[in-house]
Design an enzyme around this catalytic site. Structure first.
Site, PDB file in Angstrom:
ATOM      1  N   HIS A  11      17.745  -5.410   2.195  1.00 28.85           N
ATOM      2  CA  HIS A  11      18.462  -6.287   1.260  1.00 28.85           C
ATOM      3  C   HIS A  11      19.964  -6.302   1.559  1.00 28.85           C
ATOM      4  O   HIS A  11      20.612  -7.348   1.451  1.00 28.85           O
ATOM      5  CB  HIS A  11      18.194  -5.880  -0.196  1.00 28.85           C
ATOM      6  CG  HIS A  11      16.738  -5.989  -0.562  1.00 28.85           C
ATOM      7  ND1 HIS A  11      16.214  -5.424  -1.701  1.00 28.85           N
ATOM      8  CD2 HIS A  11      15.690  -6.582   0.075  1.00 28.85           C
ATOM      9  CE1 HIS A  11      14.911  -5.678  -1.745  1.00 28.85           C
ATOM     10  NE2 HIS A  11      14.567  -6.372  -0.679  1.00 28.85           N
ATOM     11  N   ASP A  13      14.158 -11.181   2.514  1.00 31.75           N
ATOM     12  CA  ASP A  13      13.772 -10.073   3.393  1.00 31.75           C
ATOM     13  C   ASP A  13      13.848 -10.492   4.862  1.00 31.75           C
ATOM     14  O   ASP A  13      14.340  -9.751   5.712  1.00 31.75           O
ATOM     15  CB  ASP A  13      12.321  -9.635   3.120  1.00 31.75           C
ATOM     16  CG  ASP A  13      12.205  -8.679   1.955  1.00 31.75           C
ATOM     17  OD1 ASP A  13      13.215  -8.093   1.532  1.00 31.75           O
ATOM     18  OD2 ASP A  13      11.064  -8.510   1.459  1.00 31.75           O
ATOM     19  N   HIS A  60       7.668  -7.319   6.790  1.00 31.99           N
ATOM     20  CA  HIS A  60       8.657  -6.646   7.639  1.00 31.99           C
ATOM     21  C   HIS A  60       8.146  -6.441   9.067  1.00 31.99           C
ATOM     22  O   HIS A  60       8.828  -6.729  10.037  1.00 31.99           O
ATOM     23  CB  HIS A  60       9.038  -5.283   7.042  1.00 31.99           C
ATOM     24  CG  HIS A  60       9.636  -5.388   5.677  1.00 31.99           C
ATOM     25  ND1 HIS A  60      10.807  -6.070   5.441  1.00 31.99           N
ATOM     26  CD2 HIS A  60       9.228  -4.919   4.483  1.00 31.99           C
ATOM     27  CE1 HIS A  60      11.096  -5.992   4.156  1.00 31.99           C
ATOM     28  NE2 HIS A  60      10.147  -5.313   3.544  1.00 31.99           N
ATOM     29  N   HIS A 105      12.074 -14.429  -2.264  1.00 34.24           N
ATOM     30  CA  HIS A 105      12.380 -13.045  -1.886  1.00 34.24           C
ATOM     31  C   HIS A 105      11.903 -12.751  -0.463  1.00 34.24           C
ATOM     32  O   HIS A 105      12.555 -12.001   0.273  1.00 34.24           O
ATOM     33  CB  HIS A 105      11.780 -12.022  -2.862  1.00 34.24           C
ATOM     34  CG  HIS A 105      12.209 -10.635  -2.492  1.00 34.24           C
ATOM     35  ND1 HIS A 105      13.451 -10.139  -2.827  1.00 34.24           N
ATOM     36  CD2 HIS A 105      11.624  -9.686  -1.719  1.00 34.24           C
ATOM     37  CE1 HIS A 105      13.600  -8.938  -2.284  1.00 34.24           C
ATOM     38  NE2 HIS A 105      12.499  -8.629  -1.620  1.00 34.24           N
TER      39      HIS A 105
END
Ligand SMILES: [Zn+2]
Length: 311
Positions: free
Chosen positions: A82, A244, A267, A240
């Site tokens: 973040h 990321d 991720h 969101h």
């Protein structure tokens, strides 16, 4: 000149960490050109060099739930995505982050507080040109039905799709061009991380997300969201994921131009794409490579003209 940037003065932030439930204190400092984003663990009683962690793909280690760096001495820092997203979104190229724990604070689960602090500190231009890379050919990384794909483009655009079997999400898509700090701040930065009640209970039983609460994540159950607060956007979930992604892709070490299409990403998928991009030098070139080679041709032509004139 598209110059590199840092912050004008340092700032501090403290807060609980998502996984270890400790209070983590960070101090974000200005840094000279070509430093990149550099973390320094101040709690370790080790030589200075061993306490440093560069935010680049070579230092990324596998972690299921966050982005984690580990250096060659075995020291790590987690949940950097973040803050990395805020740096990328606000065009900060260089900063040194001192941290007294192995994990960054989760704050409200978004990057909004980082953005506010960076803006309060101010942004400073440095006397060095920013390097930007252009993707030269399509590259795709697949994992079962998930994929991430990049194709050459003149800007950085993101087309993100998520699919969850929940009535508040189902299928959400968000398209975002990372070309304006104003848009990053106002469209992306306040979207919070999220999880599902069953998954949250399972992770807690495993000793993970001990610091997770309704203060720092949206938690979904069968009826809707368990938080007292309402969603900041109906599509806060996919926003969101874009947040990321903007943080993770900055582990390339450069700003990048390419059209990124992500389906059910995460991720690890982004990290794998970065590794694929960097595995072959012909997958990318510096933005000014063409200009540089034109200049070389032009000057060598002039040189030839001078030569022929003198003959
Ligand atoms: Zn996140």
């Amino acid at each position: 000149m598209n110059s590199q940037k840092t912050i004008k003065k340092n700032f501090t932030l403290s807060g609980i960490t998502l996984h270890s439930a400790e209070i983590s204190n960070i101090k974000v400092n200005p840094a000279p050109a070509n430093t990149g984003i550099l973390f320094k663990r101040t709690d370790l009683k080790v030589p200075h060099i061993e306490s440093l962690l560069n935010a680049n793909i070579e230092n990324v280690v596998y972690s299921e739930l966050c982005t984690k760096l580990s250096n060659e001495y075995g020291h790590s820092v987690s949940t950097i995505e973040h803050l990395m997203s805020a740096f990328h979104g606000l065009e900060i190229d260089n900063a040194i982050i001192e941290i007294d724990k192995a994990e960054l604070p989760i704050l409200d689960g978004s990057s909004l507080e980082y953005v506010s602090e960076i803006e309060r500190a101010g942004i400073k231009n440095l006397q060095a040109k920013r390097k930007i890379i252009n993707i030269t050919r399509p590259i795709i990384f697949r994992d079962n039905d998930s994929y991430i794909k990049v194709t050459p483009a003149n800007n950085m655009s993101i087309n993100y799709t998520i699919v969850y079997d929940h009535k508040l999400i189902n299928k959400q898509n968000f398209i975002f061009d990372l070309d304006s700090t104003y848009n990053y701040k106002n469209i992306i930065s306040n979207s919070r991380t999220f999880g599902f009640k069953d998954e949250v209970e399972f992770l807690r039983d495993k000793g993970l997300i001990a610091g997770g609460s309704l203060e720092n994540a949206i938690v979904l159950d069968d009826d809707g969201i368990m938080n007292q607060s309402v969603l900041r956007y109906d599509d806060e979930f996919v926003r969101h994921k874009v947040l990321d992604f903007i943080g993770d892709i900055y582990l390339l070490g450069y700003r990048v131009r390419g059209n990124f299409e992500i389906f059910k990403g995460g991720h690890r998928l982004t990290h794998e794409l970065i590794k694929s991009i960097m595995s072959d030098r012909s997958n990318w070139k510096y933005k000014d490579d063409i200009l540089d080679s034109d200049e070389i041709t032009f000057s060598s032509l002039n040189h030839k003209k001078k030569l022929s004139a003198s003959l």
